[in-house]
Scaffold this active site. Structure first.
Site, PDB file in Angstrom:
ATOM      1  N   CYS A 146       0.782  -1.336  -0.106  1.00  0.00           N
ATOM      2  CA  CYS A 146       0.068  -0.009   0.028  1.00  0.00           C
ATOM      3  C   CYS A 146       0.942   1.208  -0.001  1.00  0.00           C
ATOM      4  O   CYS A 146       0.335   2.192  -0.177  1.00  0.00           O
ATOM      5  CB  CYS A 146      -0.805   0.038   1.314  1.00  0.00           C
ATOM      6  SG  CYS A 146      -1.943  -1.253   1.175  1.00  0.00           S
ATOM      7  N   HIS A 191      -3.434   7.032   2.865  1.00  0.00           N
ATOM      8  CA  HIS A 191      -3.896   5.489   1.970  1.00  0.00           C
ATOM      9  C   HIS A 191      -5.386   5.469   2.472  1.00  0.00           C
ATOM     10  O   HIS A 191      -5.577   5.344   3.607  1.00  0.00           O
ATOM     11  CB  HIS A 191      -3.170   4.563   2.348  1.00  0.00           C
ATOM     12  CG  HIS A 191      -3.432   3.329   1.921  1.00  0.00           C
ATOM     13  ND1 HIS A 191      -3.570   2.864   0.656  1.00  0.00           N
ATOM     14  CD2 HIS A 191      -3.412   2.161   2.737  1.00  0.00           C
ATOM     15  CE1 HIS A 191      -3.889   1.731   0.674  1.00  0.00           C
ATOM     16  NE2 HIS A 191      -4.009   1.098   1.886  1.00  0.00           N
ATOM     17  N   ASN A 248     -10.084  -0.064  -1.049  1.00  0.00           N
ATOM     18  CA  ASN A 248      -8.610  -0.302  -1.087  1.00  0.00           C
ATOM     19  C   ASN A 248      -7.965  -0.617  -2.228  1.00  0.00           C
ATOM     20  O   ASN A 248      -7.917  -1.708  -2.616  1.00  0.00           O
ATOM     21  CB  ASN A 248      -8.287  -0.988   0.043  1.00  0.00           C
ATOM     22  CG  ASN A 248      -6.506  -0.679   0.426  1.00  0.00           C
ATOM     23  OD1 ASN A 248      -5.791  -0.292  -0.382  1.00  0.00           O
ATOM     24  ND2 ASN A 248      -6.184  -1.370   1.688  1.00  0.00           N
TER      25      ASN A 248
HETATM   26  O1  UT7 Z   1      -4.117  -1.483   2.990  1.00  0.00           O
HETATM   27  C1  UT7 Z   1      -3.244  -1.979   3.697  1.00  0.00           C
HETATM   28  C2  UT7 Z   1      -3.168  -2.095   5.166  1.00  0.00           C
HETATM   29  N1  UT7 Z   1      -4.471  -2.758   5.420  1.00  0.00           N
HETATM   30  C3  UT7 Z   1      -5.125  -2.027   6.627  1.00  0.00           C
HETATM   31  O2  UT7 Z   1      -5.144  -0.913   6.786  1.00  0.00           O
HETATM   32  C4  UT7 Z   1      -6.500  -2.750   6.876  1.00  0.00           C
HETATM   33  C5  UT7 Z   1      -6.489  -2.840   8.642  1.00  0.00           C
HETATM   34  N2  UT7 Z   1      -7.676  -3.502   9.077  1.00  0.00           N
HETATM   35  C6  UT7 Z   1      -8.926  -3.251   8.793  1.00  0.00           C
HETATM   36  O3  UT7 Z   1      -9.172  -2.298   8.252  1.00  0.00           O
HETATM   37  C7  UT7 Z   1      -9.918  -4.075   9.606  1.00  0.00           C
HETATM   38  O4  UT7 Z   1      -9.268  -4.745  10.712  1.00  0.00           O
HETATM   39  C8  UT7 Z   1     -10.825  -4.795   8.940  1.00  0.00           C
HETATM   40  C9  UT7 Z   1     -12.055  -3.871   8.301  1.00  0.00           C
HETATM   41  C10 UT7 Z   1     -10.140  -5.762   8.013  1.00  0.00           C
HETATM   42  C11 UT7 Z   1     -11.750  -5.569   9.910  1.00  0.00           C
HETATM   43  O5  UT7 Z   1     -12.628  -4.850  10.831  1.00  0.00           O
HETATM   44  P1  UT7 Z   1     -12.320  -5.073  12.345  1.00  0.00           P
HETATM   45  O6  UT7 Z   1     -13.216  -4.163  12.973  1.00  0.00           O
HETATM   46  O7  UT7 Z   1     -10.988  -5.107  12.669  1.00  0.00           O
HETATM   47  O8  UT7 Z   1     -13.117  -6.265  12.414  1.00  0.00           O
HETATM   48  P2  UT7 Z   1     -12.549  -7.699  13.243  1.00  0.00           P
HETATM   49  O9  UT7 Z   1     -11.737  -8.680  12.373  1.00  0.00           O
HETATM   50  O10 UT7 Z   1     -11.857  -7.452  14.598  1.00  0.00           O
HETATM   51  O11 UT7 Z   1     -13.852  -8.869  13.292  1.00  0.00           O
HETATM   52  C12 UT7 Z   1     -14.909  -8.235  13.996  1.00  0.00           C
HETATM   53  C13 UT7 Z   1     -16.123  -9.012  13.917  1.00  0.00           C
HETATM   54  C14 UT7 Z   1     -15.695 -10.542  13.949  1.00  0.00           C
HETATM   55  O12 UT7 Z   1     -16.779 -11.326  14.475  1.00  0.00           O
HETATM   56  P3  UT7 Z   1     -16.581 -11.827  16.019  1.00  0.00           P
HETATM   57  O13 UT7 Z   1     -15.343 -12.747  16.222  1.00  0.00           O
HETATM   58  O14 UT7 Z   1     -16.395 -10.794  16.919  1.00  0.00           O
HETATM   59  O15 UT7 Z   1     -17.867 -12.412  16.471  1.00  0.00           O
HETATM   60  C15 UT7 Z   1     -15.407 -11.087  12.491  1.00  0.00           C
HETATM   61  O16 UT7 Z   1     -15.579 -12.304  12.324  1.00  0.00           O
HETATM   62  O17 UT7 Z   1     -16.606  -8.988  12.561  1.00  0.00           O
HETATM   63  C16 UT7 Z   1     -16.788 -10.213  12.098  1.00  0.00           C
HETATM   64  N3  UT7 Z   1     -16.471  -9.930  10.539  1.00  0.00           N
HETATM   65  C17 UT7 Z   1     -17.295  -9.576   9.467  1.00  0.00           C
HETATM   66  N4  UT7 Z   1     -18.736  -9.516   9.866  1.00  0.00           N
HETATM   67  C18 UT7 Z   1     -19.492  -9.135   8.716  1.00  0.00           C
HETATM   68  C19 UT7 Z   1     -15.414  -9.872   9.751  1.00  0.00           C
HETATM   69  N5  UT7 Z   1     -15.455  -9.375   8.511  1.00  0.00           N
HETATM   70  C20 UT7 Z   1     -16.705  -9.409   8.369  1.00  0.00           C
HETATM   71  C21 UT7 Z   1     -17.715  -8.879   7.382  1.00  0.00           C
HETATM   72  N6  UT7 Z   1     -18.979  -8.916   7.694  1.00  0.00           N
HETATM   73  N7  UT7 Z   1     -17.020  -8.657   6.042  1.00  0.00           N
END
Ligand code: UT7
Length: 334
Positions: A116, A256, A286
């Protein structure tokens, strides 16, 4: 004669026509429009789904646009750099292919793989070639066809990424405009949290790697999120401090577009009001190396000569950084 700096003098961009909306994704994985918008800010992304078209084709459109805007020929380009992690092929470089497609027969060219931060790294490299005095026209592209390495059965990653990118032309400036200061960082120990497991020399492609879906982006989102927020805010505030810039002095932040919450956090640490924070994540998602040039492309009409722009990125590697630009021209609509 003043010191030579590298000024951006033209911008081009490209996104494919096909849109993949959150509602489309609801039919593909267990997710919802509401979850995606609230956790990332993305509403839709663009997908290059035409067989035979790749990253070089998107970069080609962007380069052709900037050449036309600047009124120069592809033969005038001395050097062309492409930041990308989705090159057309493992080799040759996509930059070589773009030069062929646009007819940049006098240019030499290479790719920069910094995920990125690919555009930010490429901008730093391109600027140094301009500052050397040897090169007069350097094109810096950031472009990715993320759909080629996105697993559309993995809801953790497929909701974020899209395809697209852009390009900027760098030319020498002796009046103090252009790239003023840069901070660039990398930390390879972060590779385990965001990478593509197979396809490289560590794990060449086999039937097993394909069956295990290892040719797609793998991301531990929470961990990457933590590093992204702290590091992007850190370099962005540092570059302001060491150039004596207050929030009032900064015209716009171009960060970004990985997650709206990461951008908001960075802006808050910089004390910037929301109207100074440029965003198009809702429309493109992204696009990895493509996000920063797509911001330039979308918002060029706002920029006036002398504006102070802060660029910032964080991505796989880890790679991150910030660049301070004093904008060199009034856009045609000003
Ligand atoms: O570009 C390069 C660098 N990349 C980044 O900067 C990305 C950085 N990370 C992020 O933007 C975020 O971590 C994500 C958008 C990828 C994920 O968001 P989050 O708020 O960190 O979610 P999480 O992975 O902590 O998941 C929270 C909950 C989980 O459920 P439980 O375990 O709490 O029951 C996931 O299973 O949300 C669930 N979940 C979803 N639910 C609905 C994960 N993905 C999804 C989804 N739809 N697509």
């Amino acid at each position: 004669m003043g010191k030579i700096t590298a000024a951006i003098t033209a911008i081009g961009g490209y996104v494919p026509e096909k849109k993949l909306t959150n509602f489309d994704l609801e039919k593909m994985v267990d997710t919802s429009d509401e979850w995606i918008i609230s956790r990332t800010g993305v509403k839709e992304r663009r997908i290059l789904d035409i067989p035979g078209l790749a990253t070089s084709d998107m970069a080609m459109h962007a380069v052709n646009e900037l050449l036309q805007k600047r009124g120069i020929s592809a033969l005038d380009i001395d050097l062309l750099i492409v930041g990308t992690v989705t090159g057309d092929m493992i080799f040759p470089s996509t930059a070589n292919i773009v030069c062929d497609k646009v007819g940049a027969k006098n240019a030499w060219s290479f790719d920069v793989a910094a995920a990125c931060s690919g555009f930010l790294y490429s901008l730093e490299i391109g600027s140094k070639y301009i500052e050397s005095g040897k090169y007069k026209k350097v094109v810096v592209c950031g472009c990715d066809k993320m759909s080629a390495i996105t697993d559309y059965t993995d809801r953790n990653t497929c909701i974020i990424f899209g395809d697209g990118g852009g390009a900027v032309l760098l030319e020498p400036n002796e009046d103090g405009y252009g790239v003023i200061d840069t901070i660039l960082k990398s930390d390879g120990s972060g590779r385990e949290f965001l990478h593509q497991k197979a396809g490289g020399s560590l794990k060449p492609p086999t039937h097993e790697t394909i069956d295990a879906r290892e040719h797609y982006v793998y991301q531990e989102g929470k961990t990457v999120f933590k590093f992204a927020t702290t590091n992007m805010a850190d370099v962005s505030t540092k570059i302001m401090e060491r150039n004596g810039l207050t929030a009032d002095d900064v015209t716009y932040l171009l960060a970004h577009q990985a997650n709206k919450r990461i951008i908001d956090y960075t802006a808050e640490k910089m004390n910037l009001p929301s109207e100074k924070v440029l965003m198009n994540i809702e429309r493109y998602g992204n696009t990895t190396s493509g996000t920063l040039p797509l911001l330039f492309w979308d918002f060029e009409k706002l920029f006036k000569k002398g504006d102070n722009l802060i660029l910032a990125s964080f991505g796989g590697g880890f790679t991150w950084g910030s660049i301070y630009i004093k904008w060199a021209y009034d856009s045609p609509s000003n």
